[in-house]
Write a protein that holds these residues in place. Structure first.
Motif, PDB file in Angstrom:
ATOM      1  N   TRP A  99       0.810  -1.223   0.000  1.00 52.11           N
ATOM      2  CA  TRP A  99       0.000   0.000   0.000  1.00 52.11           C
ATOM      3  C   TRP A  99       0.841   1.270   0.000  1.00 52.11           C
ATOM      4  O   TRP A  99       0.399   2.313  -0.496  1.00 52.11           O
ATOM      5  N   SER A 100       2.050   1.193   0.548  1.00 60.89           N
ATOM      6  CA  SER A 100       2.869   2.402   0.691  1.00 60.89           C
ATOM      7  C   SER A 100       3.775   2.660  -0.495  1.00 60.89           C
ATOM      8  O   SER A 100       4.305   3.765  -0.641  1.00 60.89           O
ATOM      9  N   ARG A 101       3.969   1.676  -1.354  1.00 58.05           N
ATOM     10  CA  ARG A 101       4.980   1.793  -2.405  1.00 58.05           C
ATOM     11  C   ARG A 101       4.770   3.005  -3.299  1.00 58.05           C
ATOM     12  O   ARG A 101       5.710   3.728  -3.613  1.00 58.05           O
ATOM     13  N   GLY A 102       3.558   3.214  -3.740  1.00 60.54           N
ATOM     14  CA  GLY A 102       3.297   4.308  -4.678  1.00 60.54           C
ATOM     15  C   GLY A 102       2.998   5.637  -4.021  1.00 60.54           C
ATOM     16  O   GLY A 102       2.606   6.591  -4.709  1.00 60.54           O
ATOM     17  N   ARG A 103       3.205   5.718  -2.704  1.00 67.48           N
ATOM     18  CA  ARG A 103       2.842   6.930  -1.983  1.00 67.48           C
ATOM     19  C   ARG A 103       4.041   7.610  -1.332  1.00 67.48           C
ATOM     20  O   ARG A 103       3.883   8.482  -0.482  1.00 67.48           O
ATOM     21  N   GLY A 104       5.242   7.193  -1.708  1.00 69.83           N
ATOM     22  CA  GLY A 104       6.454   7.745  -1.115  1.00 69.83           C
ATOM     23  C   GLY A 104       7.153   8.724  -2.028  1.00 69.83           C
ATOM     24  O   GLY A 104       6.748   8.949  -3.171  1.00 69.83           O
ATOM     25  N   ARG A 108      14.264   5.297  -3.365  1.00 69.30           N
ATOM     26  CA  ARG A 108      14.662   4.608  -2.131  1.00 69.30           C
ATOM     27  C   ARG A 108      13.444   4.151  -1.335  1.00 69.30           C
ATOM     28  O   ARG A 108      13.449   3.071  -0.735  1.00 69.30           O
ATOM     29  N   TRP A 109      12.430   4.974  -1.336  1.00 70.53           N
ATOM     30  CA  TRP A 109      11.194   4.600  -0.642  1.00 70.53           C
ATOM     31  C   TRP A 109      10.582   3.360  -1.278  1.00 70.53           C
ATOM     32  O   TRP A 109      10.192   2.418  -0.585  1.00 70.53           O
ATOM     33  N   ARG A 110      10.527   3.367  -2.621  1.00 69.96           N
ATOM     34  CA  ARG A 110       9.937   2.224  -3.308  1.00 69.96           C
ATOM     35  C   ARG A 110      10.770   0.966  -3.107  1.00 69.96           C
ATOM     36  O   ARG A 110      10.233  -0.131  -2.957  1.00 69.96           O
ATOM     37  N   ALA A 111      12.102   1.119  -3.090  1.00 70.11           N
ATOM     38  CA  ALA A 111      12.968  -0.037  -2.844  1.00 70.11           C
ATOM     39  C   ALA A 111      12.735  -0.595  -1.437  1.00 70.11           C
ATOM     40  O   ALA A 111      12.723  -1.821  -1.240  1.00 70.11           O
ATOM     41  N   GLY A 112      12.553   0.303  -0.457  1.00 76.08           N
ATOM     42  CA  GLY A 112      12.257  -0.155   0.903  1.00 76.08           C
ATOM     43  C   GLY A 112      10.937  -0.886   0.979  1.00 76.08           C
ATOM     44  O   GLY A 112      10.811  -1.903   1.680  1.00 76.08           O
ATOM     45  N   CYS A 113       9.930  -0.386   0.258  1.00 76.37           N
ATOM     46  CA  CYS A 113       8.627  -1.056   0.241  1.00 76.37           C
ATOM     47  C   CYS A 113       8.713  -2.409  -0.452  1.00 76.37           C
ATOM     48  O   CYS A 113       8.071  -3.380  -0.015  1.00 76.37           O
ATOM     49  N   VAL A 253      -0.408  -8.989 -17.540  1.00 76.70           N
ATOM     50  CA  VAL A 253      -0.219  -7.567 -17.272  1.00 76.70           C
ATOM     51  C   VAL A 253       0.873  -7.020 -18.193  1.00 76.70           C
ATOM     52  O   VAL A 253       1.882  -7.668 -18.443  1.00 76.70           O
ATOM     53  N   THR A 254       0.639  -5.824 -18.669  1.00 76.97           N
ATOM     54  CA  THR A 254       1.606  -5.172 -19.545  1.00 76.97           C
ATOM     55  C   THR A 254       2.046  -3.810 -19.009  1.00 76.97           C
ATOM     56  O   THR A 254       2.884  -3.152 -19.626  1.00 76.97           O
ATOM     57  N   GLY A 255       1.464  -3.392 -17.888  1.00 79.12           N
ATOM     58  CA  GLY A 255       1.827  -2.107 -17.326  1.00 79.12           C
ATOM     59  C   GLY A 255       1.582  -2.088 -15.843  1.00 79.12           C
ATOM     60  O   GLY A 255       1.022  -3.033 -15.269  1.00 79.12           O
ATOM     61  N   PRO A 256       1.996  -1.019 -15.161  1.00 77.66           N
ATOM     62  CA  PRO A 256       1.857  -0.926 -13.697  1.00 77.66           C
ATOM     63  C   PRO A 256       0.410  -0.783 -13.255  1.00 77.66           C
ATOM     64  O   PRO A 256      -0.466  -0.419 -14.022  1.00 77.66           O
ATOM     65  N   SER A 257       0.195  -1.072 -11.994  1.00 80.68           N
ATOM     66  CA  SER A 257      -1.128  -0.937 -11.404  1.00 80.68           C
ATOM     67  C   SER A 257      -1.117   0.229 -10.426  1.00 80.68           C
ATOM     68  O   SER A 257      -0.213   1.061 -10.434  1.00 80.68           O
ATOM     69  N   TYR A 258      -2.113   0.270  -9.562  1.00 78.95           N
ATOM     70  CA  TYR A 258      -2.232   1.362  -8.591  1.00 78.95           C
ATOM     71  C   TYR A 258      -1.225   1.243  -7.467  1.00 78.95           C
ATOM     72  O   TYR A 258      -1.063   2.179  -6.677  1.00 78.95           O
ATOM     73  N   LEU A 259      -0.554   0.102  -7.308  1.00 75.51           N
ATOM     74  CA  LEU A 259       0.394  -0.077  -6.215  1.00 75.51           C
ATOM     75  C   LEU A 259       1.708   0.631  -6.529  1.00 75.51           C
ATOM     76  O   LEU A 259       2.145   0.667  -7.663  1.00 75.51           O
TER      77      LEU A 259
END
Length: 259
Positions: A99-104, A108-113, A253-259
């Protein structure tokens, strides 16, 4: 009614292992399937539409255990308390990462998630392996120890990973798909691997459940007469919604989602 309660408990538990085992297994392999930020987001997108619906099956399993077998639930929770703490911790960490990945603020934030998703998924899988090791050895009221505990936990976690790998081979595209397909094997079709691991995943809780004295610790007949018919009404709806979700998001899937 007690037999129907046992059947419902086994059905929900097996359903969770098959359905949620796919997203957990894929999460366990995220660093290997996705080598950069974009690829990892594609890996997460492969199970993004499913993981919340899959978790409902675990909630239903816990609900049947608490409602229909309250004495057994209390004894099992007390005896396996460290295992359940580890399992819930891994579950929370995994979901928090998703839930937090796309909200940072940045990479580095995404790597941590992504690390949280991977570590949480492994923790949940190993915790189930630890719990099943106790059940499979016929000692449900004692945490698994001894020379068989660690190999059993690792074997269960490996099965989760193999199940997620088969799911990834069905859902991914591009380099992540090639990596998954390379391990699944190019002989045959990807769904064959997923079907095989699905059967094994469903069998795990059913075989382990034979160590539990379910029939002897069911709730009172009045309680079962109230809960079991309600569950029999709700279960087809749950199955129908789950089938609709999997049918709707059946394509790769061919592209990113909401996460």
């Amino acid at each position: 009614m007690d037999i129907l309660a046992v059947i419902l408990l086994g059905f929900f538990a097996a359903g969770w292992f098959v359905l949620a085992g796919a997203d957990l297994g894929t999460g366990m392999l995220t660093p290997w399937l996705g080598r950069d930020d974009g690829e990892r987001r594609l890996v997460l997108a492969s199970f993004a539409p499913f993981f919340l619906g899959n978790e409902v099956w675990l909630v239903a399993t816990a609900g049947v255990l608490v409602g229909c077998f309250p004495a057994l639930e209390g004894e099992l929770m007390s005896a396996q308390f460290p295992v359940f703490v580890a399992l819930l911790t891994g579950w929370v960490v995994r979901d928090a990462g998703l839930w937090s990945r796309g909200r940072g603020p940045g990479p580095r934030w995404r790597a941590g998630c992504d690390t949280a998703v991977t570590c949480g998924s492994w923790t949940v899988a190993l915790s189930w392996g630890w719990l099943l090791a106790a059940l499979l050895t016929g000692r449900p009221y004692t945490p698994a120890t001894g020379p068989t505990a660690a190999p059993t936990a690792l074997a269960v976690a490996a099965l989760f990973a193999a199940h997620g790998l088969g799911f990834a081979a069905l859902r991914l595209t591009g380099p992540p798909y090639e990596r998954a397909r390379g391990l699944v094997g190019r002989a045959g079709r990807p769904w064959q691997s997923f079907a095989l691991t699905a059967v094994l995943m469903a069998g795990l809780p059913l075989v382990a459940g034979t160590a539990l004295p379910l029939a002897g610790q069911a709730a009172s007949p009045a309680t079962l007469a109230l809960l079991v018919p309600a569950l029999l009404v709700v279960t087809p709806l749950l199955v129908a919604v789950q089938a609709w979700i999997w049918y709707t998001f059946r394509h790769r899937v061919t592209g990113p989602s909401y996460l």
